[in-house]
Design a protein around this motif. Structure first.
Motif, mmCIF file in Angstrom:
data_model
loop_
_atom_site.group_PDB
_atom_site.id
_atom_site.type_symbol
_atom_site.label_atom_id
_atom_site.label_comp_id
_atom_site.label_asym_id
_atom_site.label_seq_id
_atom_site.Cartn_x
_atom_site.Cartn_y
_atom_site.Cartn_z
ATOM 1 N N LEU A 105 9.586 0.046 9.860
ATOM 2 C CA LEU A 105 10.334 1.306 9.761
ATOM 3 C C LEU A 105 10.748 1.801 11.156
ATOM 4 O O LEU A 105 11.857 2.324 11.327
ATOM 5 C CB LEU A 105 9.500 2.376 9.039
ATOM 6 N N TYR A 161 13.428 -4.274 7.295
ATOM 7 C CA TYR A 161 12.603 -3.252 6.646
ATOM 8 C C TYR A 161 12.763 -3.315 5.128
ATOM 9 O O TYR A 161 11.786 -3.232 4.377
ATOM 10 C CB TYR A 161 12.978 -1.861 7.178
ATOM 11 N N ARG A 172 1.284 -10.687 2.694
ATOM 12 C CA ARG A 172 0.484 -9.819 3.557
ATOM 13 C C ARG A 172 0.681 -10.138 5.030
ATOM 14 O O ARG A 172 0.502 -9.276 5.891
ATOM 15 C CB ARG A 172 -1.004 -9.929 3.199
ATOM 16 N N ARG A 228 2.337 -4.685 9.268
ATOM 17 C CA ARG A 228 2.417 -3.290 8.814
ATOM 18 C C ARG A 228 3.851 -2.847 8.569
ATOM 19 O O ARG A 228 4.738 -3.071 9.389
ATOM 20 C CB ARG A 228 1.787 -2.371 9.856
ATOM 21 N N SER A 229 4.030 -2.188 7.471
ATOM 22 C CA SER A 229 5.344 -1.684 7.090
ATOM 23 C C SER A 229 5.853 -0.651 8.103
ATOM 24 O O SER A 229 7.049 -0.523 8.338
ATOM 25 C CB SER A 229 5.220 -1.042 5.705
ATOM 26 N N TRP A 230 4.918 0.054 8.700
ATOM 27 C CA TRP A 230 5.277 1.115 9.636
ATOM 28 C C TRP A 230 6.082 0.577 10.820
ATOM 29 O O TRP A 230 7.034 1.209 11.268
ATOM 30 C CB TRP A 230 3.992 1.792 10.146
ATOM 31 N N ARG A 251 10.895 -6.261 3.924
ATOM 32 C CA ARG A 251 9.447 -6.031 3.957
ATOM 33 C C ARG A 251 9.003 -5.248 2.715
ATOM 34 O O ARG A 251 7.970 -5.522 2.130
ATOM 35 C CB ARG A 251 9.081 -5.255 5.227
ATOM 36 N N ARG A 252 9.807 -4.283 2.332
ATOM 37 C CA ARG A 252 9.454 -3.465 1.154
ATOM 38 C C ARG A 252 9.518 -4.282 -0.129
ATOM 39 O O ARG A 252 8.844 -3.962 -1.091
ATOM 40 C CB ARG A 252 10.390 -2.265 1.037
ATOM 41 N N MET A 261 6.153 -7.200 -0.498
ATOM 42 C CA MET A 261 4.839 -6.618 -0.204
ATOM 43 C C MET A 261 3.700 -7.603 -0.445
ATOM 44 O O MET A 261 2.618 -7.459 0.101
ATOM 45 C CB MET A 261 4.621 -5.380 -1.053
#
Lengths: 307, 550
Positions: free
Chosen positions: A115, A96, A106, A110-112, A99-100, A103
């Protein structure tokens, strides 16, 4: 960029047609009820939530069976397996953060999702650490630190979840403005500038009130614990404004009313400052310790394989 | 500091720029441009003879007289203009440029586009006309939602492939696109040396309001040049025969409405069917002593069909109010009766529209919060949007990952601001709405801001942008920001006023349309609180489920 004082939120009005029963009342609408809103906010995805508990249950069943047929300790085959699983999960949890920081890439998705892995995987990691140690106190100094730091990291993460679920609802439902944290000092300065321009040629009573009571609170953003309870007027300014307004002529009351609006906006900005600071501040409890944990975990793995 | 890698293209394109009077295309053929004309100068032209000096003085700031050399491109197909051209002397030829059979371009090249997947630098010629692209867009639109109609709107000239049309002295062109905010459907090139009166949009609107003759003239031109084709390609009239449509074209009334104008009043006798050409109308009903917004109408939608079709409904059931400037087609009750009698397919279509409207208004009565949302959306322009960035503030932790995600995919420059209007617990972020009728495109001097394709994303080509701020000033939603590039225009830049100045570029959301992953603002949000919505229904669904399964 010149700061502009934030606009108030548009709140759906209570239509007279609705009130008169011509339209269906709001209680009968499809808008979320309080309970649904609460549940939806805290459990964004039932799939992840229930999936997590199923995995937890499975782990406990496996551990129980395992414990029935022999002692589990970090050096045993099962204990080592739990340790390896915990390490793999820890790496997944760490993605996570990557991923942050990536950015731009692509294709990472999804970042979600990251998380969700971070949150549920982090909690599962702690369970696997406990299983690795056989639910016992660790023996060595390094392993004790690893154990303690794991609890700290997961605990601070849980605290973060609580804050991230609770504080946004306070910010959105209790406040009518939306403010960027980084721009708060500029906004306060702008309010102070406008307030000073307004009171410059105002009645003596307003000027005195401003100088003695309001000006000190307009020097910068302020933190008040009362904002955690949803308070909006922490200084009891409303009563002061009401009392002063009763003594003023109409044209001065208009100025006082304008001043009051500025003070209310400042209080909302303070609320944002207080709550957003907490939303950022908890990371200090979580991230640095996580970094230490990564280093110690690396050392732990190295030492286990080397020796 | 010197110009960046785009300097070659930028300079080349900037050479095409003259000023606001040659708002798109090549102006090297512009031989002379007048200063602000006096009332006396304007009176010399037939077009302005009926106006008094006071009116002409007001109009003159938006009027110029230009002399063009033969072969100059006045505007290109697909461009957005805020200008109409009145031919005083000479002739202008109109043709479809975006087609292989189009007449050759002796002087100037056509606009090129960079292919998204081309790996940079690869270019292609357009192979479809604006009209063809619109038909495809309409089909896609219909496929998604069969109850909605898309009205073709860019048909200011109905030319077939390879056809060229010449206009001469006393004729006007470009006014339909300018008045409606539609792209030009043809390319215009001077066939001989020309003197043109160039009229910008504010003056055009005033002319139309102040002069019945001018309105009648432009309406007549509209009927002759494009209405038939427009009606024919509107799904509502798709089944009607050509003779009937030709007849209808002459009979319908073209109605222009100002903001706040009431088109139909609840309770009054229903006398016509209305078809929206452009703009938005609020549909409201009187309930408990207040006007409650039930729904709204946009381009291509009809109103009055329920009242005209159902026996016993002789009066308007709703009040119809124009939100901004709106253009309507009015079909008289008698023509309507003939239409449905002769064409059962049209009647069926109208019944579907009527039932859909009844369902929708009934649903609004069941959900009073929707009327607020409609009012809010009309006021804030959300109804214009094809893709609006909405954030659920109940869930948003203000981490700004959405902004960082956007910035990192756009060279460190975010394309939106996490600020804007709030509706309940939702933030309508200041990000491009990708409007149905984007006013930002109108008058871009270099064509830098454009649609990626017809009906699609509005994007800015940095290499063509000269930083004039036209688009940023025109955007009603503050969604376009001018950014410093850290570069300075070179001494060779044209127009001269650019030289030595800091180079700015317009920056706006491009929906990350070249990426398969979707908008970075949405995919970068770890809490899944950022959404792109295109309809009010989607907003309502969001309200109902926000925070639930994403």
């Amino acid at each position: 960029m010149k700061p502009t004082v934030p606009k108030k939120a548009y709140r759906p009005r209570a239509s007279r047609a609705a009130a008169s029963g011509v339209l269906k009342t709001a209680g009968q609408t499809t808008k979320r009820s309080g309970a649904t809103r609460w549940a939806n906010t805290w459990v964004q995805s039932p799939n992840w939530f229930f999936g997590f508990w199923i995995v937890v249950a499975l782990c406990l069943v496996i551990y129980t069976l395992n414990a029935l047929f022999g002692q589990v300790h970090p050096g045993s085959a099962w204990g080592l397996s739990y340790g390896i699983a915990a390490t793999i999960l820890f790496v997944a949890v760490f993605l996570y953060a990557l991923r942050r920081r990536l950015m731009k890439v692509r294709a990472l998705g999804r970042s979600w999702v990251y998380l969700q892995v971070h949150v549920y995987g982090g909690a599962l990691f702690l369970l696997l650490v406990f299983m690795h140690t056989g639910f016992q106190w660790p023996q060595g100094v390094l392993t004790w630190w690893l154990w303690a730091l794991s609890i700290w990291v997961v605990g601070s993460g849980l605290l973060g979840i609580v804050l991230q679920k609770w504080l946004p609802t306070l910010l959105s439902s209790g406040l009518t403005t939306e403010v960027h944290y980084d721009r708060i000092p500029d906004l306060v300065s702008e309010i102070r500038r406008r307030a000073e321009a307004l009171v410059e040629d105002a009645d003596y009573a307003i000027r005195t009130f401003y100088r003695d009571d309001l000006a000190p609170s307009l020097t910068g953003p302020e933190t008040h614990l009362a904002y955690y309870l949803g308070a909006s007027d922490v200084n009891g300014r409303s009563r002061q404004f009401d009392a002063l307004g009763a003594m003023l002529p109409a044209e001065e009351r208009a100025k006082l009313s304008e001043l009051r609006e500025m003070v209310q906006t400042k209080q909302e900005i303070d609320a944002h400052y207080t709550l957003q600071k907490a939303l950022r501040g908890w990371l200090l409890l979580h991230v640095p310790v996580s970094v230490v944990l990564i280093v110690l975990l690396g050392f732990h793995i190295f030492s286990v394989w080397y020796w | 500091m010197s110009m960046g890698p785009h300097s070659g293209t930028a300079e080349q394109r900037v050479q095409l720029y003259e000023d606001r009077w040659s708002s798109y295309g090549d102006s090297t053929g512009l031989a002379d441009l007048s200063e602000r004309p006096t009332a006396k100068t304007l009176k010399a032209f037939d077009l302005f003879k009926e106006f008094d000096d006071e009116v002409l003085e007001t109009l003159s700031q938006d009027i110029s007289v230009a002399k063009w050399e033969a072969g100059a491109i006045l505007f290109e197909e697909g461009s957005y203009l805020d200008l109409a051209f009145y031919i005083v002397e000479g002739s202008v030829s109109l043709f479809l440029q975006k087609h292989a059979d189009a007449p050759p371009q002796p002087i100037y090249t056509t606009r090129m586009v960079t292919t998204p997947e081309g790996g940079g630098g690869a270019t292609k010629m357009y192979d479809k006309t604006v009209f063809e692209e619109q038909i495809e867009a309409q089909k896609e639109h219909q496929a998604k939602d069969a109850t909605k109609m898309t009205m073709l709107a860019s048909m200011d000239f109905d030319l077939s492939k390879g056809e060229e049309r010449t206009l001469g002295s006393g004729e006007i062109f470009g006014e339909i696109g300018a008045l409606n905010g539609w792209p030009q459907s043809v390319t215009a090139r001077t066939a001989s040396d020309c003197t043109l009166v160039q009229i910008r949009l504010p003056a055009l609107q005033q002319l139309k309001r102040k002069s019945k003759d001018f309105k009648a003239w432009t309406d007549r031109l509209y009927r002759e040049r494009s209405l038939w084709q427009q009606l024919k390609t509107t799904p509502l009239f798709a089944g009607a025969d050509d003779a009937f449509l030709s007849d209808l074209t002459q009979k319908v009334e073209l109605v222009s409405c100002s903001p706040g104008e009431v088109v139909a009043q609840e309770g009054e006798a229903t006398d016509a069917l209305y078809l929206v050409r452009s703009g938005f109308l609020k549909v409201s009903q009187r309930l408990a002593d207040e006007d409650v917004a039930m729904t709204y109408l946009s381009k291509g939608m009809t109103f009055g069909e329920a009242e005209l079709l159902m026996d016993g409904l002789d009066a308007w059931q709703f009040t119809l109010t124009s939100v901004g400037y709106t253009e309507l087609v009015r079909v008289e009750r008698s023509d309507f009766a003939r239409l449905v009698q002769r064409h059962p397919a049209v009647e069926r279509h109208l019944w579907e529209a009527a039932v859909a409207r009844i369902k929708e208004t009934g649903a609004t009565r069941q959900r009073p919060e929707k009327t607020d949302l409609i009012e809010f959306s009309l006021e804030k322009g959300l109804v214009q949007g094809n893709s609006i960035l909405v954030m659920d503030l109940d869930v948003c932790t203000r981490c700004d990952d959405c902004v960082r995600g956007c910035a990192s995919t756009h060279g460190g420059r975010p394309r939106f601001v996490r600020e804007g209007d709030r509706y309940d617990n939702f933030l309508i972020a200041r990000s491009c709405y990708h409007c149905e009728d984007p006013v930002c495109l109108i008058g871009c001097p270099t064509g830098a801001i454009r649609r990626a394709n017809v009906g699609e994303v509005v994007e800015v080509d940095d290499s063509l942008c000269i930083g004039c701020s036209n688009c940023a000033n025109k955007c009603p939603y503050d969604a376009i920001v001018m950014h410093e590039t850290g570069e300075t225009w070179p001494d060779t830049a044209l127009p001269e006023w650019l030289r030595g100045k800091d180079r700015k570029v317009a920056s706006k959301c491009d929906l990350c349309h070249t990426s398969d992953e979707g908008p970075a603002c949405v995919t970068s949000c770890p809490h899944s609180c950022a959404f792109r919505i295109s309809t009010l229904d989607e907003f309502q669904q969001l309200q109902a489920i926000s925070g639930a399964q994403r």
